[in-house]
Design a protein around this motif. Structure first.
Motif, PDB file in Angstrom:
ATOM      1  N   SER A 243       0.819  -1.211   0.000  1.00 47.30           N
ATOM      2  CA  SER A 243       0.000   0.000   0.000  1.00 47.30           C
ATOM      3  C   SER A 243       0.851   1.257   0.000  1.00 47.30           C
ATOM      4  O   SER A 243       0.316   2.367  -0.079  1.00 47.30           O
ATOM      5  CB  SER A 243      -0.920   0.003   1.232  1.00 47.30           C
ATOM      6  N   GLU A 244       2.162   1.113   0.098  1.00 48.09           N
ATOM      7  CA  GLU A 244       3.058   2.256   0.135  1.00 48.09           C
ATOM      8  C   GLU A 244       3.444   2.675  -1.280  1.00 48.09           C
ATOM      9  O   GLU A 244       3.577   1.847  -2.177  1.00 48.09           O
ATOM     10  CB  GLU A 244       4.315   1.912   0.941  1.00 48.09           C
ATOM     11  N   HIS A 245       3.632   3.980  -1.434  1.00 47.43           N
ATOM     12  CA  HIS A 245       4.049   4.521  -2.724  1.00 47.43           C
ATOM     13  C   HIS A 245       5.528   4.885  -2.674  1.00 47.43           C
ATOM     14  O   HIS A 245       6.089   5.128  -1.604  1.00 47.43           O
ATOM     15  CB  HIS A 245       3.222   5.758  -3.083  1.00 47.43           C
ATOM     16  N   GLY A 246       6.144   4.921  -3.829  1.00 50.70           N
ATOM     17  CA  GLY A 246       7.555   5.259  -3.903  1.00 50.70           C
ATOM     18  C   GLY A 246       7.946   5.682  -5.301  1.00 50.70           C
ATOM     19  O   GLY A 246       7.176   5.548  -6.254  1.00 50.70           O
ATOM     20  N   ILE A 247       9.150   6.199  -5.426  1.00 49.75           N
ATOM     21  CA  ILE A 247       9.701   6.593  -6.717  1.00 49.75           C
ATOM     22  C   ILE A 247      11.042   5.901  -6.891  1.00 49.75           C
ATOM     23  O   ILE A 247      11.690   5.492  -5.916  1.00 49.75           O
ATOM     24  CB  ILE A 247       9.874   8.122  -6.842  1.00 49.75           C
ATOM     25  N   ILE A 248      11.457   5.737  -8.131  1.00 47.06           N
ATOM     26  CA  ILE A 248      12.723   5.076  -8.432  1.00 47.06           C
ATOM     27  C   ILE A 248      13.549   5.962  -9.349  1.00 47.06           C
ATOM     28  O   ILE A 248      13.022   6.762 -10.125  1.00 47.06           O
ATOM     29  CB  ILE A 248      12.505   3.697  -9.089  1.00 47.06           C
ATOM     30  N   LEU A 249      14.850   5.813  -9.225  1.00 45.42           N
ATOM     31  CA  LEU A 249      15.801   6.511 -10.080  1.00 45.42           C
ATOM     32  C   LEU A 249      16.358   5.487 -11.062  1.00 45.42           C
ATOM     33  O   LEU A 249      17.033   4.537 -10.665  1.00 45.42           O
ATOM     34  CB  LEU A 249      16.924   7.124  -9.240  1.00 45.42           C
ATOM     35  N   VAL A 250      16.040   5.664 -12.343  1.00 43.45           N
ATOM     36  CA  VAL A 250      16.368   4.675 -13.372  1.00 43.45           C
ATOM     37  C   VAL A 250      17.466   5.204 -14.273  1.00 43.45           C
ATOM     38  O   VAL A 250      17.427   6.352 -14.721  1.00 43.45           O
ATOM     39  CB  VAL A 250      15.124   4.317 -14.207  1.00 43.45           C
ATOM     40  N   SER A 251      18.446   4.362 -14.534  1.00 41.64           N
ATOM     41  CA  SER A 251      19.529   4.714 -15.444  1.00 41.64           C
ATOM     42  C   SER A 251      19.115   4.434 -16.881  1.00 41.64           C
ATOM     43  O   SER A 251      18.455   3.435 -17.169  1.00 41.64           O
ATOM     44  CB  SER A 251      20.781   3.902 -15.089  1.00 41.64           C
ATOM     45  N   LEU A 252      19.517   5.317 -17.782  1.00 40.81           N
ATOM     46  CA  LEU A 252      19.227   5.148 -19.199  1.00 40.81           C
ATOM     47  C   LEU A 252      20.389   4.489 -19.931  1.00 40.81           C
ATOM     48  O   LEU A 252      20.524   4.636 -21.148  1.00 40.81           O
ATOM     49  CB  LEU A 252      18.903   6.497 -19.835  1.00 40.81           C
ATOM     50  N   ASP A 253      21.192   3.757 -19.203  1.00 38.50           N
ATOM     51  CA  ASP A 253      22.327   3.046 -19.778  1.00 38.50           C
ATOM     52  C   ASP A 253      21.846   1.725 -20.365  1.00 38.50           C
ATOM     53  O   ASP A 253      21.218   0.915 -19.680  1.00 38.50           O
ATOM     54  CB  ASP A 253      23.388   2.799 -18.707  1.00 38.50           C
ATOM     55  N   THR A 254      22.135   1.486 -21.630  1.00 38.95           N
ATOM     56  CA  THR A 254      21.682   0.258 -22.296  1.00 38.95           C
ATOM     57  C   THR A 254      22.648  -0.901 -22.097  1.00 38.95           C
ATOM     58  O   THR A 254      22.399  -1.998 -22.586  1.00 38.95           O
ATOM     59  CB  THR A 254      21.515   0.495 -23.806  1.00 38.95           C
ATOM     60  N   GLY A 255      23.738  -0.690 -21.358  1.00 41.95           N
ATOM     61  CA  GLY A 255      24.713  -1.747 -21.168  1.00 41.95           C
ATOM     62  C   GLY A 255      24.435  -2.634 -19.977  1.00 41.95           C
ATOM     63  O   GLY A 255      25.139  -3.615 -19.754  1.00 41.95           O
ATOM     64  N   ASN A 256      23.396  -2.322 -19.176  1.00 42.03           N
ATOM     65  CA  ASN A 256      23.103  -3.095 -17.975  1.00 42.03           C
ATOM     66  C   ASN A 256      22.230  -4.296 -18.290  1.00 42.03           C
ATOM     67  O   ASN A 256      21.073  -4.362 -17.899  1.00 42.03           O
ATOM     68  CB  ASN A 256      22.419  -2.207 -16.922  1.00 42.03           C
ATOM     69  N   HIS A 257      22.759  -5.261 -18.999  1.00 43.35           N
ATOM     70  CA  HIS A 257      22.037  -6.481 -19.345  1.00 43.35           C
ATOM     71  C   HIS A 257      22.858  -7.702 -18.944  1.00 43.35           C
ATOM     72  O   HIS A 257      24.093  -7.676 -18.971  1.00 43.35           O
ATOM     73  CB  HIS A 257      21.731  -6.550 -20.850  1.00 43.35           C
ATOM     74  N   CYS A 258      22.169  -8.750 -18.567  1.00 36.42           N
ATOM     75  CA  CYS A 258      22.836 -10.003 -18.225  1.00 36.42           C
ATOM     76  C   CYS A 258      23.264 -10.719 -19.501  1.00 36.42           C
ATOM     77  O   CYS A 258      22.895 -10.339 -20.610  1.00 36.42           O
ATOM     78  CB  CYS A 258      21.916 -10.890 -17.392  1.00 36.42           C
ATOM     79  N   THR A 259      24.028 -11.784 -19.344  1.00 39.46           N
ATOM     80  CA  THR A 259      24.522 -12.517 -20.505  1.00 39.46           C
ATOM     81  C   THR A 259      23.407 -13.176 -21.294  1.00 39.46           C
ATOM     82  O   THR A 259      23.534 -13.400 -22.491  1.00 39.46           O
ATOM     83  CB  THR A 259      25.527 -13.597 -20.054  1.00 39.46           C
ATOM     84  N   ASP A 260      22.276 -13.469 -20.624  1.00 35.09           N
ATOM     85  CA  ASP A 260      21.156 -14.092 -21.328  1.00 35.09           C
ATOM     86  C   ASP A 260      20.223 -13.080 -21.961  1.00 35.09           C
ATOM     87  O   ASP A 260      19.181 -13.435 -22.505  1.00 35.09           O
ATOM     88  CB  ASP A 260      20.367 -14.996 -20.374  1.00 35.09           C
TER      89      ASP A 260
END
Length: 315
Positions: A243-260
């Motif tokens: 029931s709690e609200h929140g905000i997130i700080l998201v990076s626009l970096d496209t390199g943050n992907h796993c090997t799969d």
């Protein structure tokens, strides 16, 4: 968007990629002064992106208004569907109205030729559903092409039976993503532009209760337990995980992907809980100093204030 009857949710004016000034004369310089930028429009609910060339305008007979030429258009929902298939082939992309970009932000741009006919732009796209894309717009010999990468998406819906046991089924609601009740607001970080990060409301994960997935029932004839084989789903209920609200700080970096190919959690730089209950935030705006943020919430009977002042860092 006239044919679909859709409005424009956001507009991004791209940098002028005019030819570089020539030292031989002033002809190129004068031509540069009259060159106009390209404009990228996002459809309000059609998930359509349209690139307008304001250098080429037409005027209808007996009309005083001019119309820029459509240089190219793309179906954002179709592009996102192809990209999601690389990450999770079984997942179901939300409807078009949720994938439509509500805000666009220019991240970087580069001139590829001195003549200005070839250039490259990187653009951040924040959708109504709270998904974040990074688009690369490349123009070679005045032919634009667009590709996107998914850098953040909302959590998948979790399914439970009436005993609150987690279900591991791989169909139906389990393949869908949690969606907000209203389009997700976002705000740029003015003092951290070089880091390519953005604030947006955190979409809470949804829980789907399915009574039909209770595995065992008491049989009246044999007075024994048996497993139900009927997959007919009765009416379930969807609830939010918190029931709690929140905000997130998201990076626009496209390199943050796993090997799969799946998304890494490092795309979320930070999470910030909000001191409010009731409806989810409907507006965000970060002060140019980057030290505090104004959060607007919808009118609600349980809300004591429509605006909240959030300090982002200590002075």
């Amino acid at each position: 968007f006239r044919s679909s009857g859709d409005g424009v949710s956001d507009m991004l004016i791209l940098p002028v990629m005019s030819p570089l000034p020539s030292s031989r004369g002033s002809t190129t310089t004068s031509a540069t002064a009259t060159t106009k930028p390209l404009v990228l429009l996002s459809g309000g609910s059609s998930s359509t992106l349209v690139l307008l060339d304001t250098n080429k305008c037409t005027r209808k007979a007996f009309s005083t208004s001019i119309t820029p030429t459509v240089a190219a258009s793309w179906n954002l929902h179709q592009l996102a569907s192809r990209e999601l298939a690389k990450i999770d082939a079984k997942a179901r992309l939300p409807d078009r109205r949720w994938i439509s970009a509500s805000k666009m932000r220019l991240i970087d741009y580069l001139r590829l030729t001195e003549e200005g006919g070839s250039w490259w732009c990187k653009i951040g796209l924040i959708t109504n559903a709270g998904w974040v894309f990074v688009a690369e717009l490349v123009c070679n010999n005045n032919t634009p092409r667009l590709s996107i990468r998914i850098v953040h998406h909302t959590p998948r819906i979790q399914c439970f039976n009436s005993l609150k046991e987690r279900l591991t089924i791989l169909g139906g609601m389990a393949l869908q993503f949690s969606l907000p009740n209203a389009p997700v607001p976002s705000s740029d970080c003015s003092r951290m532009t070089s880091n390519n990060i953005i604030w947006l409301v955190d979409v809470k994960g949804k829980k789907y209760t399915m009574p039909s997935k209770d595995k065992y029932v008491l049989c009246e004839d044999s007075n024994s337990l048996e497993v139900l084989q009927d997959e007919v789903v009765s009416s379930g209920t969807i609830t939010e995980s918190s029931s709690e609200h929140g905000i997130i700080l998201v990076s626009l970096d496209t390199g943050n992907h796993c090997t799969d190919g799946s998304l890494a959690s490092s795309n979320i730089v930070a999470r910030l809980p909000l001191p409010m209950t009731g409806r989810a935030p409907s507006a965000l705006e970060v002060h140019p100093s980057g030290e505090w943020m104004v959060v607007g919430c919808g009118k609600d009977s349980s809300s004591t204030s429509l605006l909240k002042l959030i300090r982002l860092r200590k002075t």
